[in-house]
Design an enzyme around this catalytic site. Sequence first.
Site, PDB file in Angstrom:
ATOM      1  CG  ASP A  35      -2.211   0.774   0.922  1.00  0.00           C
ATOM      2  OD1 ASP A  35      -3.260   0.126   0.715  1.00  0.00           O
ATOM      3  OD2 ASP A  35      -2.171   2.023   0.865  1.00  0.00           O
ATOM      4  CE  LYS A 210     -18.031  -4.527  -9.350  1.00  0.00           C
ATOM      5  NZ  LYS A 210     -18.037  -4.892  -7.971  1.00  0.00           N
ATOM      6  CB  CYS A 264     -19.415   0.227  -5.863  1.00  0.00           C
ATOM      7  SG  CYS A 264     -18.145  -0.188  -4.686  1.00  0.00           S
TER       8      CYS A 264
HETATM    9  N1  SAJ Z   1     -29.722   2.015  -1.812  1.00  0.00           N
HETATM   10  C1  SAJ Z   1     -30.992   2.554  -1.908  1.00  0.00           C
HETATM   11  N2  SAJ Z   1     -32.055   1.695  -2.030  1.00  0.00           N
HETATM   12  C2  SAJ Z   1     -31.893   0.330  -2.045  1.00  0.00           C
HETATM   13  C3  SAJ Z   1     -30.588  -0.200  -1.974  1.00  0.00           C
HETATM   14  C4  SAJ Z   1     -29.521   0.673  -1.853  1.00  0.00           C
HETATM   15  O1  SAJ Z   1     -31.201   3.783  -1.885  1.00  0.00           O
HETATM   16  O2  SAJ Z   1     -32.911  -0.371  -2.135  1.00  0.00           O
HETATM   17  C5  SAJ Z   1     -28.565   2.924  -1.698  1.00  0.00           C
HETATM   18  C6  SAJ Z   1     -27.777   2.751  -0.399  1.00  0.00           C
HETATM   19  O3  SAJ Z   1     -28.346   3.514   0.637  1.00  0.00           O
HETATM   20  C7  SAJ Z   1     -26.390   3.220  -0.795  1.00  0.00           C
HETATM   21  C8  SAJ Z   1     -26.290   2.813  -2.271  1.00  0.00           C
HETATM   22  O4  SAJ Z   1     -27.613   2.577  -2.705  1.00  0.00           O
HETATM   23  O5  SAJ Z   1     -26.294   4.628  -0.713  1.00  0.00           O
HETATM   24  C9  SAJ Z   1     -25.425   1.587  -2.544  1.00  0.00           C
HETATM   25  O6  SAJ Z   1     -25.593   0.590  -1.539  1.00  0.00           O
HETATM   26  P1  SAJ Z   1     -25.672  -0.977  -1.868  1.00  0.00           P
HETATM   27  O7  SAJ Z   1     -25.846  -1.693  -0.580  1.00  0.00           O
HETATM   28  O8  SAJ Z   1     -26.686  -1.221  -2.912  1.00  0.00           O
HETATM   29  O9  SAJ Z   1     -24.265  -1.312  -2.555  1.00  0.00           O
HETATM   30  P2  SAJ Z   1     -22.707  -1.078  -2.179  1.00  0.00           P
HETATM   31  O10 SAJ Z   1     -22.243   0.124  -2.934  1.00  0.00           O
HETATM   32  O11 SAJ Z   1     -22.464  -1.091  -0.723  1.00  0.00           O
HETATM   33  O12 SAJ Z   1     -22.057  -2.414  -2.815  1.00  0.00           O
HETATM   34  C10 SAJ Z   1     -22.288  -2.701  -4.197  1.00  0.00           C
HETATM   35  C11 SAJ Z   1     -22.740  -4.181  -4.313  1.00  0.00           C
HETATM   36  N3  SAJ Z   1     -23.268  -4.439  -5.657  1.00  0.00           N
HETATM   37  C12 SAJ Z   1     -24.480  -5.044  -5.853  1.00  0.00           C
HETATM   38  O13 SAJ Z   1     -25.204  -5.355  -4.944  1.00  0.00           O
HETATM   39  C13 SAJ Z   1     -24.859  -5.314  -7.270  1.00  0.00           C
HETATM   40  C14 SAJ Z   1     -21.549  -5.113  -4.030  1.00  0.00           C
HETATM   41  O14 SAJ Z   1     -21.915  -6.463  -4.265  1.00  0.00           O
HETATM   42  C15 SAJ Z   1     -20.348  -4.735  -4.924  1.00  0.00           C
HETATM   43  O15 SAJ Z   1     -19.236  -5.566  -4.681  1.00  0.00           O
HETATM   44  C16 SAJ Z   1     -19.967  -3.300  -4.566  1.00  0.00           C
HETATM   45  O16 SAJ Z   1     -21.076  -2.464  -4.929  1.00  0.00           O
HETATM   46  C17 SAJ Z   1     -18.699  -2.963  -5.379  1.00  0.00           C
HETATM   47  O17 SAJ Z   1     -17.622  -2.940  -4.768  1.00  0.00           O
HETATM   48  O18 SAJ Z   1     -18.781  -2.801  -6.596  1.00  0.00           O
END
Ligand code: SAJ
Length: 448
Positions: A35, A210, A264
């Site tokens: 890192d 992805k 992401c």
């Molecule tokens: N969110 C909403 N409504 C929902 C779901 C999420 O408003 O119903 C918002 C959350 O509050 C947050 C954002 O979306 O601000 C993203 O949160 P998330 O839990 O959907 O996803 P991340 O960013 O924590 O992780 C995602 C995941 N991708 C998918 O579920 C397709 C994870 O599996 C990936 O590895 C990660 O992105 C990544 O590193 O790409």
Amino acid sequence: MDSTMSRVCVVGLGYVGLPTAVLLAMSGRQIVGVDTNPHVLEALASGRALLREPGLAALTAQAVASGRMVGSSQPEPADAFIVAVPTPVRGLAHKRADLTFVASAVEAVARVLRPGNLVILESTSPPGTTEHMVGPILERGSGLHTGCDFLLCHCPERVLPGQVLNEIVNNARIIGGIDRASAEAAQDLYSSFVRGKIVLTDATTAELVKLMENIHRDVNIALANELALVAEHVGVNIWEAIELANHHPRVQVLRPGPGVGGHCIAVDPWFMVGAAPRFTPLVAASRAVNDGMPLHVVDLVESMLGGLAGRRVVILGLTYKAGVDDTRESPSAVVIEHLRRAGAHVSAHDAVVAMEIPLDTLADGADCLVLLVDHQAYAHLDPSVIAARMRRKVLVDARGFFDVEAWTEAGFEVARLGDGRQYEPRPQLDRQSAQLDRQSAQLDRQSA
Ligand code: SAJ
């Protein structure tokens, strides 16, 4: 264990690289964790992880104590290299992938690359990055040839922050090789700690897959958000409507909210828009819908308070989603900035990020509470205790989280995002469609 890959160098010790490195160390390999941040290396040297993620602290301590995991500021010769560095976006309206971290990590790997090595890119990247950028950088820096002299793969991480260790081990894994031998070598490496199914393909397909996954989520969140705005406009409660729609066996509407944060889902769709601008109007429109949500929350607060200048507003939740301590790209920051610009006095509380001032004190003399993150701890708030401290009792709930009845009984005027039974149509709908018009005009110009 595959004896040909006993030493692995993991470049980038973030929320993907560090868990991967410690799991590889626990599988019996010798790991060099690289890192550029000296604080990360200092912590590692004493067996600590700077990231908060369930199970990670214990596993890091164990891996370091075993003597199989050491830190370094530069890649060292190894059998396999895993690159897990950030791939952010740059730009304002139209964002582009910034691959400078990947480029410099790969240049550093090239300097120590030897014949027979395996190089794996885990960072989410635009289609073609592994084959057309990583391969050529490795060749130039090492004088070796991709495929003939060294193996090369894209193996995208797919882990959900908050559940990283569990998902690294149990999720299915896509491995895209520059050729079959590369994919099979990476399969050997990952199968030492992955229990989920491992599926092999080519590198560019893996890159696209992805992006498809995160775009699928972004577009579906945008749909939920757009439906919430419609519900407000036509006088329906979106939370009830979604529950009813989800009784359909093939419908799963996600949850509306104050916007999409994290590094992401709000980022990766731009990699696809950049790769194919003419063919991605839906992806771009979804970004615009989700990016418009923080402003919509500000509008809700403003209409509940009859103006913002001089109003005291307390924000509940600073992280980008519930249950994590990560505040990067959080919609809360955008909401706070706009409230302040409009003259409101804003203070903030987060149940996960350690805060010095308790919520009761923040609520003293406040006019409005705005829930932006549905941290579980907020379910235990006592509305009557908070009501007693406030100057005016207004609650704006952007997650459909609170029990409206309980808060109303305690004297609060409550507005929930997407609940059109409670308030008038919002000017935001017009603002959002103007934003979409601008976006498509821009796409037209780009593709002309
Ligand atoms: N969110 C909403 N409504 C929902 C779901 C999420 O408003 O119903 C918002 C959350 O509050 C947050 C954002 O979306 O601000 C993203 O949160 P998330 O839990 O959907 O996803 P991340 O960013 O924590 O992780 C995602 C995941 N991708 C998918 O579920 C397709 C994870 O599996 C990936 O590895 C990660 O992105 C990544 O590193 O790409």
